[in-house]
Motif scaffolding. Structure first.
Motif, PDB file in Angstrom:
ATOM      1  N   GLY A 159      53.782  29.925  26.306  1.00 33.89           N
ATOM      2  CA  GLY A 159      53.946  31.187  25.604  1.00 33.89           C
ATOM      3  C   GLY A 159      52.657  31.934  25.372  1.00 33.89           C
ATOM      4  N   THR A 160      52.362  32.176  24.115  1.00 33.64           N
ATOM      5  CA  THR A 160      51.172  32.937  23.731  1.00 33.64           C
ATOM      6  C   THR A 160      49.901  32.306  24.270  1.00 33.64           C
ATOM      7  N   TRP A 161      49.825  30.979  24.210  1.00 35.24           N
ATOM      8  CA  TRP A 161      48.593  30.305  24.637  1.00 35.24           C
ATOM      9  C   TRP A 161      48.351  30.469  26.130  1.00 35.24           C
ATOM     10  N   ASP A 162      49.405  30.445  26.941  1.00 35.78           N
ATOM     11  CA  ASP A 162      49.227  30.663  28.380  1.00 35.78           C
ATOM     12  C   ASP A 162      48.702  32.072  28.652  1.00 35.78           C
ATOM     13  N   ARG A 163      49.204  33.038  27.893  1.00 41.98           N
ATOM     14  CA  ARG A 163      48.760  34.423  28.068  1.00 41.98           C
ATOM     15  C   ARG A 163      47.281  34.563  27.690  1.00 41.98           C
ATOM     16  N   VAL A 164      46.895  33.952  26.588  1.00 40.88           N
ATOM     17  CA  VAL A 164      45.496  34.006  26.154  1.00 40.88           C
ATOM     18  C   VAL A 164      44.594  33.327  27.185  1.00 40.88           C
ATOM     19  N   ALA A 165      45.021  32.169  27.670  1.00 41.44           N
ATOM     20  CA  ALA A 165      44.204  31.443  28.653  1.00 41.44           C
ATOM     21  C   ALA A 165      44.053  32.246  29.940  1.00 41.44           C
ATOM     22  N   ALA A 166      45.135  32.897  30.381  1.00 41.96           N
ATOM     23  CA  ALA A 166      45.071  33.695  31.608  1.00 41.96           C
ATOM     24  C   ALA A 166      44.107  34.863  31.446  1.00 41.96           C
ATOM     25  N   LEU A 167      44.163  35.522  30.298  1.00 45.37           N
ATOM     26  CA  LEU A 167      43.252  36.642  30.049  1.00 45.37           C
ATOM     27  C   LEU A 167      41.807  36.156  29.982  1.00 45.37           C
ATOM     28  N   GLN A 168      41.583  35.030  29.335  1.00 46.49           N
ATOM     29  CA  GLN A 168      40.220  34.509  29.225  1.00 46.49           C
ATOM     30  C   GLN A 168      39.650  34.146  30.593  1.00 46.49           C
ATOM     31  N   ARG A 169      40.466  33.513  31.439  1.00 48.28           N
ATOM     32  CA  ARG A 169      39.974  33.147  32.778  1.00 48.28           C
ATOM     33  C   ARG A 169      39.614  34.397  33.579  1.00 48.28           C
ATOM     34  N   PHE A 170      40.454  35.421  33.481  1.00 40.36           N
ATOM     35  CA  PHE A 170      40.156  36.658  34.200  1.00 40.36           C
ATOM     36  C   PHE A 170      38.902  37.320  33.636  1.00 40.36           C
ATOM     37  N   ASP A 171      38.761  37.343  32.321  1.00 35.74           N
ATOM     38  CA  ASP A 171      37.604  37.981  31.699  1.00 35.74           C
ATOM     39  C   ASP A 171      36.308  37.295  32.121  1.00 35.74           C
ATOM     40  N   VAL A 172      36.330  35.972  32.185  1.00 38.87           N
ATOM     41  CA  VAL A 172      35.147  35.229  32.628  1.00 38.87           C
ATOM     42  C   VAL A 172      34.823  35.570  34.078  1.00 38.87           C
ATOM     43  N   ALA A 173      35.851  35.638  34.924  1.00 36.42           N
ATOM     44  CA  ALA A 173      35.633  35.958  36.337  1.00 36.42           C
ATOM     45  C   ALA A 173      35.046  37.355  36.501  1.00 36.42           C
ATOM     46  N   LEU A 174      35.549  38.296  35.717  1.00 31.79           N
ATOM     47  CA  LEU A 174      35.059  39.669  35.845  1.00 31.79           C
ATOM     48  C   LEU A 174      33.623  39.780  35.349  1.00 31.79           C
ATOM     49  N   ARG A 175      33.316  39.118  34.247  1.00 33.25           N
ATOM     50  CA  ARG A 175      31.949  39.180  33.732  1.00 33.25           C
ATOM     51  C   ARG A 175      30.970  38.501  34.688  1.00 33.25           C
ATOM     52  N   ALA A 176      31.461  37.515  35.437  1.00 32.83           N
ATOM     53  CA  ALA A 176      30.609  36.861  36.435  1.00 32.83           C
ATOM     54  C   ALA A 176      30.546  37.665  37.731  1.00 32.83           C
ATOM     55  N   ARG A 177      31.392  38.708  37.830  1.00 30.35           N
ATOM     56  CA  ARG A 177      31.470  39.559  39.023  1.00 30.35           C
ATOM     57  C   ARG A 177      31.735  38.718  40.275  1.00 30.35           C
ATOM     58  N   ASN A 178      32.611  37.738  40.111  1.00 34.52           N
ATOM     59  CA  ASN A 178      32.989  36.834  41.192  1.00 34.52           C
ATOM     60  C   ASN A 178      34.286  37.351  41.806  1.00 34.52           C
ATOM     61  N   THR A 179      34.175  37.975  42.969  1.00 35.34           N
ATOM     62  CA  THR A 179      35.337  38.625  43.581  1.00 35.34           C
ATOM     63  C   THR A 179      36.460  37.641  43.859  1.00 35.34           C
ATOM     64  N   ASN A 180      36.135  36.477  44.377  1.00 38.23           N
ATOM     65  CA  ASN A 180      37.178  35.487  44.673  1.00 38.23           C
ATOM     66  C   ASN A 180      37.885  35.030  43.399  1.00 38.23           C
ATOM     67  N   ALA A 181      37.111  34.807  42.340  1.00 36.61           N
ATOM     68  CA  ALA A 181      37.710  34.377  41.075  1.00 36.61           C
ATOM     69  C   ALA A 181      38.556  35.494  40.469  1.00 36.61           C
ATOM     70  N   ILE A 182      38.103  36.732  40.612  1.00 39.43           N
ATOM     71  CA  ILE A 182      38.888  37.866  40.108  1.00 39.43           C
ATOM     72  C   ILE A 182      40.221  37.938  40.844  1.00 39.43           C
ATOM     73  N   ALA A 183      40.166  37.812  42.171  1.00 35.84           N
ATOM     74  CA  ALA A 183      41.394  37.884  42.968  1.00 35.84           C
ATOM     75  C   ALA A 183      42.368  36.772  42.598  1.00 35.84           C
ATOM     76  N   LYS A 184      41.848  35.638  42.182  1.00 37.16           N
ATOM     77  CA  LYS A 184      42.703  34.507  41.818  1.00 37.16           C
ATOM     78  C   LYS A 184      43.272  34.642  40.412  1.00 37.16           C
ATOM     79  N   THR A 185      42.474  35.151  39.484  1.00 39.76           N
ATOM     80  CA  THR A 185      42.893  35.168  38.074  1.00 39.76           C
ATOM     81  C   THR A 185      43.590  36.461  37.662  1.00 39.76           C
ATOM     82  N   LEU A 186      43.419  37.535  38.431  1.00 41.19           N
ATOM     83  CA  LEU A 186      44.024  38.809  38.051  1.00 41.19           C
ATOM     84  C   LEU A 186      45.551  38.781  38.093  1.00 41.19           C
ATOM     85  N   PRO A 187      46.196  38.287  39.164  1.00 46.19           N
ATOM     86  CA  PRO A 187      47.667  38.327  39.202  1.00 46.19           C
ATOM     87  C   PRO A 187      48.354  37.635  38.029  1.00 46.19           C
TER      88      PRO A 187
END
Length: 541
Positions: A355-383
């Motif tokens: 539920g809520t925790w999965d949503r928070v974890a997904a957002l956090q993983r994407f935020d970390v990928a974006l701040r690292a400017r890692n294109t592959n990680a962004i492509a994986k965590t964005l969907p």
């Protein structure tokens, strides 16, 4: 992981705040991503005055605390005989006093609205429109509604001094959970009447500033609190003996129900009731009852309460999950800035899953990928982040946080399609659409809508057909033309907002006339943003 409470992503409010309080400015919607929107000159040139009937104030808020006693009216003694020939005291009252209906936080230099936006509209009609609108489905329409509620505008011609429209605006803000905005509006007006102070007192209770409200109540000799409010404030001010004496007096005079007596007694001396069963929780508490239950150690969950109560869970004393869920509810209504939501999301690592925790974890993983400017990680965590936030009704908040930044990445496949949609839901939608290249017919159509010149709609897409029809002309639709001709522009905008909002869940064809009206009165940016939200809410991911 970030420990900042409000990390900045996306844009801050694009409102030039001026004299608007900073805390309110940060909570204002992004209704002005471009220069102030101006109503069409052709419409303004034809305004006609019409007298408006005046109705008594009505409140759509049924959870206000019973904190203020009704004022006592002393009958005039018209048969009194003067005992002197001296000239009595002369009172001077300005004839052009605008009343509270004209009070607002956003001047016309910010909104672009003419001061005579309400024109000759009937006050009761406007209050009913405001109470009826639910623009939750469209953040663009929400922004427009916030602007109308907070704007400095002349009262409708013929309006009396009952402040009916002002109270309707405040009550709508309360319904939408916009406590900072409603509090600022009440303080701009001056909460000096029973109706205004009652609302201001409840906002103070829900935002944790009840001590200031109790101090004000003590100073205002012309506002009489009920026994419940008096006892609460005496206790908050540390005068426990006076509070206990007042409780006994109220009981002796029969002014308290058994439920009120039981709650107040425990509030004043909870140790006397140790070991006894807890009080039954009320299904529909007022803010005053809500705070007293919290004080006796029986907090009432806010999830099933009106949206305004969610602010109570934003306080640090609440658990993290309660803070997250409250922030999500308030972000959906546009009552808080999405950066506050992000700050709560990224405050710590989730210790559970589902539920809520999965949503928070997904957002956090994407935020970390974006701040690292890692294109592959962004492509994986964005969907997964997009899917979960969209399911929670937070796609526009997500877009405002990340849409513009994502446009700078070359992403593959599905991630690229999602990034484009996030860009279209962001304040930079027009630039992002202009720079986007795609062979996909629907994406090409979306770009044409962002530019305000829709191309041929995709076959079988009823929403696209309705949008194209709405953009086909700058002339006001027949149903709205009489309102504009009579100078009832604000009424027409409210009606179009309501019609467009209902189209999200109803007949797509209803969007056509609403879009046409918004464009006819110069609200082009709102029309485009709402149209894009309408198209993207139709299942295209």
């Amino acid at each position: 992981m970030s420990t900042s409470r409000t990390p900045r992503r996306g844009r801050g409010p694009a409102v030039p705040c001026g004299a608007v309080p900073v805390t309110v400015c940060k909570a204002l919607p992004r209704a002005f991503p471009k220069a102030p929107q101006r109503l069409a000159a052709a419409v303004l040139a034809g305004l006609l005055a019409a007298p408006a009937a005046v109705a008594q104030p009505l409140s759509a808020i049924d959870w206000l605390s019973d904190s203020i006693r009704a004022p006592v009216t002393v009958p005039r003694d018209d048969g009194a005989v003067a005992d002197s020939a001296a000239v009595g005291e002369i009172t001077v009252t300005p004839l052009d006093e605008p009343g509270l209906d004209a009070v607002g936080l956003l001047p016309t230099s910010v909104t672009g609205f003419p001061r005579d936006l309400w024109g000759g509209s009937d006050v009761q009609t406007l209050t009913e429109q405001i109470a009826r609108i639910d623009a939750t489905a469209s953040p663009a329409l929400q922004d427009l509604l916030y602007t109308l509620l907070l704007a400095e505008l002349d009262p409708p011609r013929g309006a009396g001094g009952e402040n009916t429209l002002f109270l309707a605006r405040v009550d709508k803000l309360l319904e939408m959970g916009a406590l900072e905005q409603s509090k600022a509006l009440l303080e701009r007006a001056g909460p000096d009447t029973s109706a205004l102070f009652r609302r201001w007192f409840d906002v103070s209770l829900l935002t944790g500033t009840e001590n200031a409200a109790c101090d004000a109540l003590r100073r205002k000799a012309d506002i009489a609190p009920t026994f419940q409010a008096r006892i609460f404030c005496l206790a908050r001010n540390g005068d426990w003996n006076a509070a206990a004496l007042t409780l006994e007096t109220a009981k002796a005079l029969g002014f308290l129900s058994p439920e009120e007596d039981a709650l107040l007694a425990r509030f004043l001396d909870p140790l006397l009731f140790e070991g006894l069963p807890p009080l039954p929780l009320p299904a529909h508490p007022t803010p005053l009852v809500f705070r007293m239950y919290e004080a006796i150690g029986q907090p009432i969950a806010t999830a099933s309460q009106p949206l305004a109560f969610a602010h109570s869970d934003l306080r640090p004393v609440s658990g993290w999950k309660a803070q997250i869920e409250a922030a999500e509810r308030l972000a959906r209504s546009g009552a808080i800035d999405e950066n506050l939501l992000l700050g709560i999301y990224t405050e710590r690592l989730p210790a559970a899953s589902g539920g809520t925790w999965d949503r928070v974890a997904a957002l956090q993983r994407f935020d970390v990928a974006l701040r690292a400017r890692n294109t592959n990680a962004i492509a994986k965590t964005l969907p997964p982040a997009w899917r979960m936030l969209r399911e929670a009704g937070l796609e526009t908040a997500f877009a405002r946080l990340y849409g513009a930044e994502l446009a700078g990445f070359e992403l593959p496949g599905k991630a690229a399609r999602i990034a484009y949609r996030l860009g279209l839901l962001s304040p930079d939608y027009e630039v992002i659409a202009r720079n986007h290249r795609s062979d996909d017919p629907f994406e090409t159509y979306l770009a044409s809508v962002a530019a305000g010149t829709p191309s041929e709609p995709p076959a079988g897409n009823l929403r696209a057909a309705a949008v194209s029809e709405g953009f086909s002309s700058l002339t006001a639709p027949p149903d709205y033309a009489p309102m504009l001709a009579e100078g009832r522009i604000g009424e027409a905008i409210l009606a179009a907002t309501d019609e467009f909002a209902r189209a999200f869940e109803g007949d797509p064809a209803d969007a056509s006339e609403a879009i046409a009206l918004l464009r006819a009165v110069g609200l082009e940016d709102t029309a485009r943003r709402a149209a894009l939200e309408f198209l993207l809410a139709g299942g295209a991911a």
